[in-house]
Design an enzyme around this catalytic site. Sequence first.
Site, mmCIF file in Angstrom:
data_model
loop_
_atom_site.group_PDB
_atom_site.id
_atom_site.type_symbol
_atom_site.label_atom_id
_atom_site.label_comp_id
_atom_site.label_asym_id
_atom_site.label_seq_id
_atom_site.Cartn_x
_atom_site.Cartn_y
_atom_site.Cartn_z
ATOM 1 N N SER A 86 0.829 -1.194 0.000
ATOM 2 C CA SER A 86 0.000 0.000 0.000
ATOM 3 C C SER A 86 0.868 1.251 0.000
ATOM 4 O O SER A 86 1.646 1.459 -0.926
ATOM 5 C CB SER A 86 -0.975 -0.038 1.186
ATOM 6 O OG SER A 86 -1.898 1.022 1.123
ATOM 7 N N HIS A 190 -8.262 1.272 -0.770
ATOM 8 C CA HIS A 190 -8.204 0.311 -1.886
ATOM 9 C C HIS A 190 -9.590 -0.199 -2.274
ATOM 10 O O HIS A 190 -9.768 -1.362 -2.627
ATOM 11 C CB HIS A 190 -7.251 -0.839 -1.558
ATOM 12 C CG HIS A 190 -5.887 -0.358 -1.156
ATOM 13 N ND1 HIS A 190 -5.041 0.255 -2.052
ATOM 14 C CD2 HIS A 190 -5.251 -0.340 0.029
ATOM 15 C CE1 HIS A 190 -3.940 0.618 -1.426
ATOM 16 N NE2 HIS A 190 -4.047 0.276 -0.161
#
Length: 308
Positions: A86, A190
């Site tokens: 991430s 996400h």
Amino acid sequence: MLVLVAPGQGAQTPGFLTPWLELPGAADRVAAWSDAIGLDLAHYGTQADADAIRDTAVAQPLLVAAGLLSASALGDVAPGAVAGHSVGEITAAAFAGVLDEATALKLVRTRGLAMAEAAAITETGMSALLGGDPEVTVQHLEKLGLTPANVNGAGQIVAAGTLEELAALEADKPEGVRRVVPLKVAGAFHTRHMAPAVTKLEEAAKELAPADPTVAYVSNKDGKAVSTGAEVVSRLVGQVANPVRWDLCMETFQELGVTALIEVCPGGTLTGIAKRALPGVKTLALKTPDDLDAARALIAEVAAAATA
């Protein structure tokens, strides 16, 4: 081959930066970064409480700064591949020479603010599911309206969605899942909830002049090694609203022949996954400067094996 990896949001803990700032020159570097992005990184990394560093706009720059600081403390290290989970992908982009440190920190500051704004629109969050069959889990999450936002491998999937959807998950776990653990993050990252942040990052990306990576840069999007700086940046932008496929990144590590993995500060999460998913690969997490000697020894061991 050595792979250098950087953790994502949720890895931060109160005071974790304190011992790193005692290294020669570290406090000055962090002060310069703080001035550049308008955020007191030293304060948040040493004195702020858990709630303060849970703030997306704070946590993300703090994690990138910690990763850069701890990696530089290793000295001369030349990994065969880099990757980040991430927000850790921005740290990895700096490791690969795609972005310089100052640019990486300015980009992550923009990312953190944009994602915090997107998260404020609807109350959302993320929870890790431990155990269970991935296919069964994904189908169950989709039935509840949740997104499998992180597919981490080694029996771990992170679900993201509204707080109501996550509450429903607690009451109705997928078959085989042992535990549902809420994460220390402030939004459904996400997922479609982050679409507004993508738009802001697209604008910021227009100002960048990325270089091509100097080592294999393994992307969260599909686990593929990306060869151009422009593609790395494009993926960094789209990544905030798309799932993290760390499982595919680890498959690529295996294909590349990785034999050792070092996770930069605040290390622990990715090495834990690697110990289960990458048998035979030596792992080391940089948690404090006390871990540096062991990390340097592992780097020397990998280098010696490569030239033998």
